[in-house]
Design an enzyme around this catalytic site. Structure first.
Site, PDB file in Angstrom:
ATOM      1  N   ARG A   1       0.791  -1.130  -0.045  1.00 14.98           N
ATOM      2  CA  ARG A   1       0.005  -0.099   0.116  1.00 14.98           C
ATOM      3  C   ARG A   1       0.832   1.126  -0.042  1.00 14.98           C
ATOM      4  NH1 ARG A   1      -4.806   0.322   3.257  1.00 14.98           N
ATOM      5  NH2 ARG A   1      -2.725   0.543   5.563  1.00 14.98           N
ATOM      6  N   ASP A   2       2.185   0.833   0.253  1.00  8.84           N
ATOM      7  CA  ASP A   2       3.293   2.494  -0.134  1.00  8.84           C
ATOM      8  C   ASP A   2       4.348   2.001  -0.536  1.00  8.84           C
ATOM      9  OD1 ASP A   2       3.479   5.231   0.004  1.00  8.84           O
ATOM     10  OD2 ASP A   2       3.773   4.486   2.250  1.00  8.84           O
TER      11      ASP A   2
END
Length: 209
Positions: A12-13
């Site tokens: 997610r990042d």
């Protein structure tokens, strides 16, 4: 993370500063503060995204759903950064160039992608191979997640290109070499370097994003 781990992990990042290299140029993904474990029977995970602007899956803003293809989009941005030597977002550039993703896709459609690639990349890689990688980046940056490859497919395609064209990394395309002349001074390239001997990409860790 998507295929070897059980259950799979959505990072997610994904971004350049979260991909580190050890002394052997082995990639180490860091900062799992925003990651989530996903049950094997669940293909999507609805959540609040804590990612980084410029790398964030645009589909999320329409669906509020995060999938494995969200990481693929973010990694596509990383690949675009490596090819161009530019950051995901640069607000001091002209309007059409502020977003690297939009600028990259636009350049692909206008068939002038080589114009925005970093000189070092042009010098050290074969033109045909660069175009294949650029096509992979374009697919990874598709607005619709279903049109993007999986992360495993991305990795396999990059590895296939590296293996099939390994000797071409040491022999720049003669037209590109003629255009650029002598190899670029390494001191002028602080964000991204390519190690021809090890066939490894080296990301400078002192260029914070």
């Amino acid at each position: 993370m998507h295929f070897a781990a059980s259950p799979p992990i959505f990072h997610r990042d994904i971004k350049s500063t979260n991909i580190l290299l050890d002394d052997n140029y082995t990639a180490k993904v860091s900062d799992f503060g925003a990651s989530r474990l996903v049950p094997l029977d669940q293909t999507q995970f609805t959540t609040l995204v804590q990612g980084t602007m410029g790398y964030l899956d645009p589909e999320y803003f329409h669906t509020s759903r995060l999938t494995e293809k969200s990481d693929v989009y973010s990694f596509g941005i990383v690949l675009a950064e490596l090819l161009t030597g530019r950051k995901a977002l640069e607000f001091d550039r002209p309007e059409k160039e502020k977003s690297l993703a939009l600028h990259f896709i636009s350049s692909m459609k206008e068939e002038n992608i080589l114009d925005i690639l970093e000189d070092r990349v042009l010098y050290e890689a074969n033109e045909d191979q660069l175009r294949e990688v650029a096509k992979l980046v374009e697919r990874s940056l598709s607005v619709k997640g279903e049109e993007r490859p999986t992360m495993k497919e991305v990795a396999m395609e990059l590895e296939g290109l590296r293996r099939s064209s390994k000797h071409l990394w040491d022999e720049p395309h003669e037209e590109v070499e003629c255009l650029l002349g002598d190899p670029p001074n390494s001191q002028n390239f602080n964000t991204t370097n390519y190690d021809s001997l090890g066939n490894q990409v080296v990301i400078s860790l002192d260029c914070g994003r």
